[in-house]
Scaffold this motif. Structure first.
Motif, short mmCIF file in Angstrom:
data_model
loop_
_atom_site.label_atom_id
_atom_site.label_comp_id
_atom_site.label_asym_id
_atom_site.label_seq_id
_atom_site.Cartn_x
_atom_site.Cartn_y
_atom_site.Cartn_z
N GLY A 55 -46.36 37.10 -17.57
CA GLY A 55 -45.51 36.59 -16.52
C GLY A 55 -46.03 35.33 -15.82
O GLY A 55 -45.55 34.98 -14.74
N LEU A 56 -46.97 34.64 -16.44
CA LEU A 56 -47.51 33.41 -15.85
C LEU A 56 -46.66 32.22 -16.25
O LEU A 56 -46.07 32.19 -17.33
CB LEU A 56 -48.95 33.19 -16.30
N GLU A 57 -46.62 31.22 -15.39
CA GLU A 57 -46.00 29.95 -15.74
C GLU A 57 -47.03 29.14 -16.52
O GLU A 57 -48.22 29.22 -16.25
CB GLU A 57 -45.61 29.19 -14.48
N THR A 58 -46.58 28.37 -17.50
CA THR A 58 -47.50 27.56 -18.28
C THR A 58 -47.00 26.12 -18.36
O THR A 58 -45.81 25.86 -18.22
CB THR A 58 -47.68 28.10 -19.71
N GLY A 59 -47.91 25.21 -18.57
CA GLY A 59 -47.58 23.81 -18.73
C GLY A 59 -48.82 23.07 -19.23
O GLY A 59 -49.85 23.69 -19.51
N ARG A 60 -48.72 21.78 -19.36
CA ARG A 60 -49.83 20.95 -19.81
C ARG A 60 -50.16 19.91 -18.75
O ARG A 60 -49.26 19.39 -18.08
CB ARG A 60 -49.49 20.24 -21.12
N ASP A 61 -51.43 19.59 -18.60
CA ASP A 61 -51.84 18.55 -17.67
C ASP A 61 -51.85 17.20 -18.39
O ASP A 61 -51.51 17.11 -19.57
CB ASP A 61 -53.18 18.87 -17.02
N ALA A 62 -52.23 16.15 -17.68
CA ALA A 62 -52.19 14.80 -18.24
C ALA A 62 -53.11 14.62 -19.44
O ALA A 62 -52.88 13.76 -20.29
CB ALA A 62 -52.54 13.78 -17.16
N ALA A 63 -54.15 15.43 -19.54
CA ALA A 63 -55.09 15.33 -20.66
C ALA A 63 -54.71 16.25 -21.82
O ALA A 63 -55.42 16.33 -22.82
CB ALA A 63 -56.51 15.66 -20.19
N GLY A 64 -53.61 16.98 -21.68
CA GLY A 64 -53.18 17.88 -22.75
C GLY A 64 -53.71 19.29 -22.60
O GLY A 64 -53.47 20.13 -23.46
N GLY A 65 -54.44 19.56 -21.53
CA GLY A 65 -54.97 20.90 -21.31
C GLY A 65 -53.88 21.86 -20.87
O GLY A 65 -52.87 21.47 -20.28
N LEU A 66 -54.07 23.12 -21.17
CA LEU A 66 -53.12 24.17 -20.81
C LEU A 66 -53.36 24.58 -19.37
O LEU A 66 -54.50 24.84 -18.96
CB LEU A 66 -53.29 25.37 -21.74
N VAL A 67 -52.29 24.65 -18.59
CA VAL A 67 -52.35 25.10 -17.21
C VAL A 67 -51.53 26.38 -17.11
O VAL A 67 -50.37 26.40 -17.49
CB VAL A 67 -51.78 24.02 -16.24
N MET A 68 -52.17 27.44 -16.61
CA MET A 68 -51.49 28.71 -16.41
C MET A 68 -51.44 28.96 -14.91
O MET A 68 -52.46 28.82 -14.24
CB MET A 68 -52.26 29.84 -17.09
N THR A 69 -50.28 29.35 -14.40
CA THR A 69 -50.13 29.51 -12.95
C THR A 69 -49.54 30.87 -12.61
O THR A 69 -48.55 31.30 -13.19
CB THR A 69 -49.19 28.41 -12.40
N LEU A 70 -50.18 31.50 -11.66
CA LEU A 70 -49.64 32.71 -11.04
C LEU A 70 -49.24 32.29 -9.63
O LEU A 70 -50.10 31.99 -8.80
CB LEU A 70 -50.70 33.82 -10.99
N GLN A 71 -47.94 32.22 -9.38
CA GLN A 71 -47.45 31.79 -8.08
C GLN A 71 -47.83 32.82 -7.02
O GLN A 71 -47.69 34.02 -7.22
CB GLN A 71 -45.93 31.61 -8.10
N GLY A 72 -48.32 32.31 -5.91
CA GLY A 72 -48.65 33.18 -4.78
C GLY A 72 -47.42 33.46 -3.94
O GLY A 72 -46.32 32.95 -4.20
N THR A 73 -47.60 34.26 -2.91
CA THR A 73 -46.49 34.60 -2.03
C THR A 73 -46.31 33.58 -0.91
O THR A 73 -45.25 33.54 -0.30
CB THR A 73 -46.69 36.00 -1.43
N ASP A 74 -47.32 32.75 -0.65
CA ASP A 74 -47.24 31.74 0.41
C ASP A 74 -47.63 30.39 -0.17
O ASP A 74 -48.82 30.12 -0.38
CB ASP A 74 -48.16 32.11 1.56
N PRO A 75 -46.66 29.51 -0.41
CA PRO A 75 -46.97 28.21 -1.03
C PRO A 75 -47.80 27.28 -0.15
O PRO A 75 -48.29 26.26 -0.62
CB PRO A 75 -45.58 27.61 -1.31
N HIS A 76 -48.01 27.63 1.10
CA HIS A 76 -48.80 26.80 2.01
C HIS A 76 -50.30 27.09 1.90
O HIS A 76 -51.11 26.31 2.39
CB HIS A 76 -48.32 26.99 3.45
#
Length: 108
Positions: A55-76
């Motif tokens: 259930g993680l979000e995934t994407g790539r950074d500017a260098a091509g590395g994999l970024v995995m994100t677990l969204q928190g409950t408070d974006p601040h």
């Protein structure tokens, strides 16, 4: 939990990840996942699929590395970043680089 405090479900996930990495990027003389190689890209694909299963979000950074994100409950609130690598030395062990990635994934 096992004798070192790791949940059995997490141990199974780690073993599954390392088995897949070995199957797809290993060879008779060890594991070679050189930076920017097809083996490293294959490893990124394996890891990205595992992250999405969790259930993680995934994407790539500017260098091509994999970024995995677990969204928190408070974006601040500030984020926590962990930056292991998937590449390895020539004919290294399956855990070279991947151990840190697996630990980060399981922490999420």
């Amino acid at each position: 939990m096992n004798s070192i405090g790791i949940r059995e479900q997490d141990m199974e996930r780690a073993q599954s990840l390392f088995s897949a990495l070995l199957e797809w990027t290993g060879g008779p003389e060890g594991v070679t996942r050189l930076a920017f190689s097809k083996e490293e890209e294959t490893a990124f694909g394996i890891l990205e699929a595992k992250a999405r299963e969790l259930g993680l979000e995934t994407g790539r950074d500017a260098a091509g590395g994999l970024v995995m994100t677990l969204q928190g409950t408070d974006p601040h609130l500030p984020c926590i970043a962990i930056g292991p690598h998937l590449d390895s030395v020539r004919q290294g062990g399956n855990l070279d680089g991947a151990a840190g990635v697996g630990a980060a994934l399981l922490a999420l």
